[in-house]
Design a protein around this motif. Structure first.
Motif, PDB file in Angstrom:
ATOM      1  N   GLU A  85      24.517  25.219  -4.553  1.00  0.00           N
ATOM      2  CA  GLU A  85      24.286  23.932  -3.885  1.00  0.00           C
ATOM      3  C   GLU A  85      23.040  23.437  -3.784  1.00  0.00           C
ATOM      4  O   GLU A  85      22.645  22.375  -4.402  1.00  0.00           O
ATOM      5  N   GLU A  86      22.001  24.197  -3.376  1.00  0.00           N
ATOM      6  CA  GLU A  86      20.683  23.780  -3.493  1.00  0.00           C
ATOM      7  C   GLU A  86      19.919  23.593  -5.085  1.00  0.00           C
ATOM      8  O   GLU A  86      19.380  22.646  -5.111  1.00  0.00           O
ATOM      9  N   ASP A  87      20.340  24.646  -5.696  1.00  0.00           N
ATOM     10  CA  ASP A  87      19.870  24.441  -7.193  1.00  0.00           C
ATOM     11  C   ASP A  87      20.507  23.291  -7.608  1.00  0.00           C
ATOM     12  O   ASP A  87      19.760  22.338  -8.511  1.00  0.00           O
ATOM     13  N   LEU A  88      21.646  22.662  -7.388  1.00  0.00           N
ATOM     14  CA  LEU A  88      22.337  21.743  -7.804  1.00  0.00           C
ATOM     15  C   LEU A  88      21.659  20.185  -7.549  1.00  0.00           C
ATOM     16  O   LEU A  88      21.417  19.250  -8.088  1.00  0.00           O
ATOM     17  N   ARG A  89      21.207  20.279  -6.070  1.00  0.00           N
ATOM     18  CA  ARG A  89      20.659  19.237  -5.492  1.00  0.00           C
ATOM     19  C   ARG A  89      19.288  18.990  -6.302  1.00  0.00           C
ATOM     20  O   ARG A  89      19.042  17.911  -6.597  1.00  0.00           O
ATOM     21  N   ILE A  90      18.548  20.127  -6.464  1.00  0.00           N
ATOM     22  CA  ILE A  90      17.344  20.069  -7.012  1.00  0.00           C
ATOM     23  C   ILE A  90      17.507  19.549  -8.363  1.00  0.00           C
ATOM     24  O   ILE A  90      16.518  18.550  -8.953  1.00  0.00           O
ATOM     25  N   TRP A  91      18.401  20.094  -9.317  1.00  0.00           N
ATOM     26  CA  TRP A  91      18.724  19.518 -10.769  1.00  0.00           C
ATOM     27  C   TRP A  91      18.932  18.064 -10.647  1.00  0.00           C
ATOM     28  O   TRP A  91      18.423  17.423 -11.464  1.00  0.00           O
ATOM     29  N   LYS A  92      19.638  17.561  -9.673  1.00  0.00           N
ATOM     30  CA  LYS A  92      20.000  16.182  -9.664  1.00  0.00           C
ATOM     31  C   LYS A  92      18.958  15.432  -9.358  1.00  0.00           C
ATOM     32  O   LYS A  92      18.686  14.374  -9.905  1.00  0.00           O
ATOM     33  N   GLU A  93      18.081  15.723  -8.560  1.00  0.00           N
ATOM     34  CA  GLU A  93      16.941  14.900  -8.137  1.00  0.00           C
ATOM     35  C   GLU A  93      15.837  15.116  -9.180  1.00  0.00           C
ATOM     36  O   GLU A  93      15.138  14.000  -9.457  1.00  0.00           O
ATOM     37  N   MET A  94      15.705  16.127  -9.706  1.00  0.00           N
ATOM     38  CA  MET A  94      14.762  16.263 -10.905  1.00  0.00           C
ATOM     39  C   MET A  94      15.274  15.381 -12.056  1.00  0.00           C
ATOM     40  O   MET A  94      14.405  14.529 -12.755  1.00  0.00           O
ATOM     41  N   SER A  95      16.507  15.482 -12.461  1.00  0.00           N
ATOM     42  CA  SER A  95      16.868  14.688 -13.509  1.00  0.00           C
ATOM     43  C   SER A  95      16.789  13.337 -13.164  1.00  0.00           C
ATOM     44  O   SER A  95      16.435  12.364 -14.089  1.00  0.00           O
ATOM     45  N   ALA A  96      16.998  12.868 -12.051  1.00  0.00           N
ATOM     46  CA  ALA A  96      16.872  11.369 -11.780  1.00  0.00           C
ATOM     47  C   ALA A  96      15.270  10.891 -11.704  1.00  0.00           C
ATOM     48  O   ALA A  96      15.022   9.848 -12.520  1.00  0.00           O
ATOM     49  N   LEU A  97      14.713  11.735 -11.547  1.00  0.00           N
ATOM     50  CA  LEU A  97      13.196  11.597 -11.423  1.00  0.00           C
ATOM     51  C   LEU A  97      12.529  11.435 -13.041  1.00  0.00           C
ATOM     52  O   LEU A  97      11.864  10.428 -13.270  1.00  0.00           O
ATOM     53  N   VAL A  98      12.796  12.214 -13.834  1.00  0.00           N
ATOM     54  CA  VAL A  98      12.649  12.214 -15.270  1.00  0.00           C
ATOM     55  C   VAL A  98      13.259  11.274 -15.885  1.00  0.00           C
ATOM     56  O   VAL A  98      12.628  10.459 -16.881  1.00  0.00           O
ATOM     57  N   GLU A  99      14.452  10.657 -15.689  1.00  0.00           N
ATOM     58  CA  GLU A  99      14.852   9.673 -16.327  1.00  0.00           C
ATOM     59  C   GLU A  99      14.381   8.271 -15.853  1.00  0.00           C
ATOM     60  O   GLU A  99      13.919   7.489 -16.505  1.00  0.00           O
ATOM     61  N   ARG A 100      13.791   8.326 -14.582  1.00  0.00           N
ATOM     62  CA  ARG A 100      13.072   6.978 -14.156  1.00  0.00           C
ATOM     63  C   ARG A 100      11.553   6.954 -14.947  1.00  0.00           C
ATOM     64  O   ARG A 100      10.923   6.017 -15.082  1.00  0.00           O
ATOM     65  N   MET A 101      11.293   8.240 -15.317  1.00  0.00           N
ATOM     66  CA  MET A 101       9.988   8.428 -15.978  1.00  0.00           C
ATOM     67  C   MET A 101      10.153   8.232 -17.494  1.00  0.00           C
ATOM     68  O   MET A 101       9.175   8.444 -18.241  1.00  0.00           O
ATOM     69  N   CYS A 102      11.533   7.955 -17.868  1.00  0.00           N
ATOM     70  CA  CYS A 102      11.760   7.414 -19.318  1.00  0.00           C
ATOM     71  C   CYS A 102      11.889   8.832 -20.235  1.00  0.00           C
ATOM     72  O   CYS A 102      11.896   8.821 -21.398  1.00  0.00           O
ATOM     73  N   TRP A 103      11.926  10.032 -19.827  1.00  0.00           N
ATOM     74  CA  TRP A 103      11.942  11.155 -20.379  1.00  0.00           C
ATOM     75  C   TRP A 103      13.500  11.444 -20.692  1.00  0.00           C
ATOM     76  O   TRP A 103      14.239  10.879 -20.107  1.00  0.00           O
ATOM     77  N   LYS A 104      13.781  12.094 -21.702  1.00  0.00           N
ATOM     78  CA  LYS A 104      15.025  12.168 -22.663  1.00  0.00           C
ATOM     79  C   LYS A 104      15.243  13.837 -22.632  1.00  0.00           C
ATOM     80  O   LYS A 104      14.364  14.433 -23.001  1.00  0.00           O
ATOM     81  N   PRO A 118       8.634   9.877 -24.054  1.00  0.00           N
ATOM     82  CA  PRO A 118       8.995   8.585 -24.949  1.00  0.00           C
ATOM     83  C   PRO A 118       7.564   8.404 -25.699  1.00  0.00           C
ATOM     84  O   PRO A 118       6.607   8.807 -25.473  1.00  0.00           O
ATOM     85  N   LEU A 119       7.881   7.554 -26.904  1.00  0.00           N
ATOM     86  CA  LEU A 119       6.647   7.207 -27.803  1.00  0.00           C
ATOM     87  C   LEU A 119       5.875   6.174 -27.492  1.00  0.00           C
ATOM     88  O   LEU A 119       4.937   5.980 -28.057  1.00  0.00           O
ATOM     89  N   THR A 120       6.682   5.397 -26.868  1.00  0.00           N
ATOM     90  CA  THR A 120       5.997   3.884 -26.491  1.00  0.00           C
ATOM     91  C   THR A 120       6.234   3.399 -25.008  1.00  0.00           C
ATOM     92  O   THR A 120       6.873   4.104 -24.349  1.00  0.00           O
ATOM     93  N   ASN A 121       5.611   2.331 -24.657  1.00  0.00           N
ATOM     94  CA  ASN A 121       5.798   1.773 -23.474  1.00  0.00           C
ATOM     95  C   ASN A 121       7.032   1.148 -23.071  1.00  0.00           C
ATOM     96  O   ASN A 121       7.360   0.648 -22.211  1.00  0.00           O
ATOM     97  N   ASP A 122       7.965   0.806 -24.310  1.00  0.00           N
ATOM     98  CA  ASP A 122       9.076  -0.001 -24.013  1.00  0.00           C
ATOM     99  C   ASP A 122      10.033   0.381 -22.811  1.00  0.00           C
ATOM    100  O   ASP A 122      10.254  -0.549 -22.354  1.00  0.00           O
ATOM    101  N   CYS A 123      10.266   1.557 -22.732  1.00  0.00           N
ATOM    102  CA  CYS A 123      11.368   1.948 -21.725  1.00  0.00           C
ATOM    103  C   CYS A 123      10.623   1.731 -20.095  1.00  0.00           C
ATOM    104  O   CYS A 123      11.190   1.188 -19.226  1.00  0.00           O
ATOM    105  N   TYR A 124       9.311   1.840 -19.931  1.00  0.00           N
ATOM    106  CA  TYR A 124       8.627   1.552 -18.815  1.00  0.00           C
ATOM    107  C   TYR A 124       8.696   0.005 -18.648  1.00  0.00           C
ATOM    108  O   TYR A 124       8.903  -0.244 -17.348  1.00  0.00           O
ATOM    109  N   MET A 125       8.584  -0.795 -19.432  1.00  0.00           N
ATOM    110  CA  MET A 125       8.705  -2.306 -19.242  1.00  0.00           C
ATOM    111  C   MET A 125      10.059  -2.814 -19.016  1.00  0.00           C
ATOM    112  O   MET A 125      10.223  -3.824 -18.409  1.00  0.00           O
ATOM    113  N   LYS A 126      11.194  -1.957 -19.574  1.00  0.00           N
ATOM    114  CA  LYS A 126      12.429  -2.148 -19.032  1.00  0.00           C
ATOM    115  C   LYS A 126      12.855  -1.811 -17.729  1.00  0.00           C
ATOM    116  O   LYS A 126      13.967  -2.237 -17.303  1.00  0.00           O
ATOM    117  N   ARG A 127      12.164  -1.087 -17.031  1.00  0.00           N
ATOM    118  CA  ARG A 127      12.549  -0.622 -15.677  1.00  0.00           C
ATOM    119  C   ARG A 127      12.711  -1.553 -14.821  1.00  0.00           C
ATOM    120  O   ARG A 127      11.745  -2.605 -14.707  1.00  0.00           O
TER     121      ARG A 127
END
Length: 161
Positions: A85-104, A118-127
């Motif tokens: 459960e704890e690992d799953l919580r950490i994984w979900k939070e980290m996944s959400a953070l990197v998604e908001r950072m536009c990492w894939k 990302p290679l460009t600022n495009d994703c950052y500007m679309k947040r």
């Protein structure tokens, strides 16, 4: 760059150097690491127990500052395959953070995931406005490193990058 507590994983640097791969040990704290922005193409954290989520993800955002556009972060940790459960919580939070950072996710197998910036600022500007982490102030110099405190913000690419 290999990120790890050097008292536990110093041998991973030795392994890289023995194979002719330039490697550095990055010990994260409260100040920026002593490298200009966009210094590394690849960062690695083996058997990673760094709390990437602390202080609004500030440590992961420092890593983001250091990675080049299209750079990779290989993260090997129990959270990557969520055994409990704890690992799953950490994984979900980290996944959400990197998604908001536009990492894939470039690849994921067993306990290792590789993210790509990302290679460009495009994703950052679309947040959505107000999305955390925010973009760094336009007057922030991402290459200033000596004694400069880390900040929990995304460094967008300049026009010269």
């Amino acid at each position: 760059m290999s990120l790890a507590p050097n008292d536990v994983h110093q041998n991973q640097i030795q392994f890289a150097l023995e194979r002719g791969i330039p490697a550095y040990l990055g010990v994260l704290g409260t100040k920026r690491l002593p490298y200009p922005s966009r210094s590394f193409e690849f960062a690695h954290c083996s058997r990673c127990r760094i709390d990437w989520l602390q202080r609004d993800g500030i440590l992961l955002l420092e890593l983001d500052r250091l990675l080049r556009p299209g750079g990779y972060f290989a993260y090997s940790s129990p959270e990557a395959y969520a055994q409990d459960e704890e690992d799953l919580r950490i994984w979900k939070e980290m996944s959400a953070l990197v998604e908001r950072m536009c990492w894939k996710i470039a690849a994921k197998r067993n306990q290792t995931v590789i993210w790509v910036k990302p290679l460009t600022n495009d994703c950052y500007m679309k947040r959505e406005p107000g999305t955390r982490p925010p973009l760094c102030r336009s007057d922030d110099n991402p290459d200033a490193v000596w004694g400069v405190p880390m900040e929990a913000c995304i460094t967008p690419y300049s026009e010269r990058e």
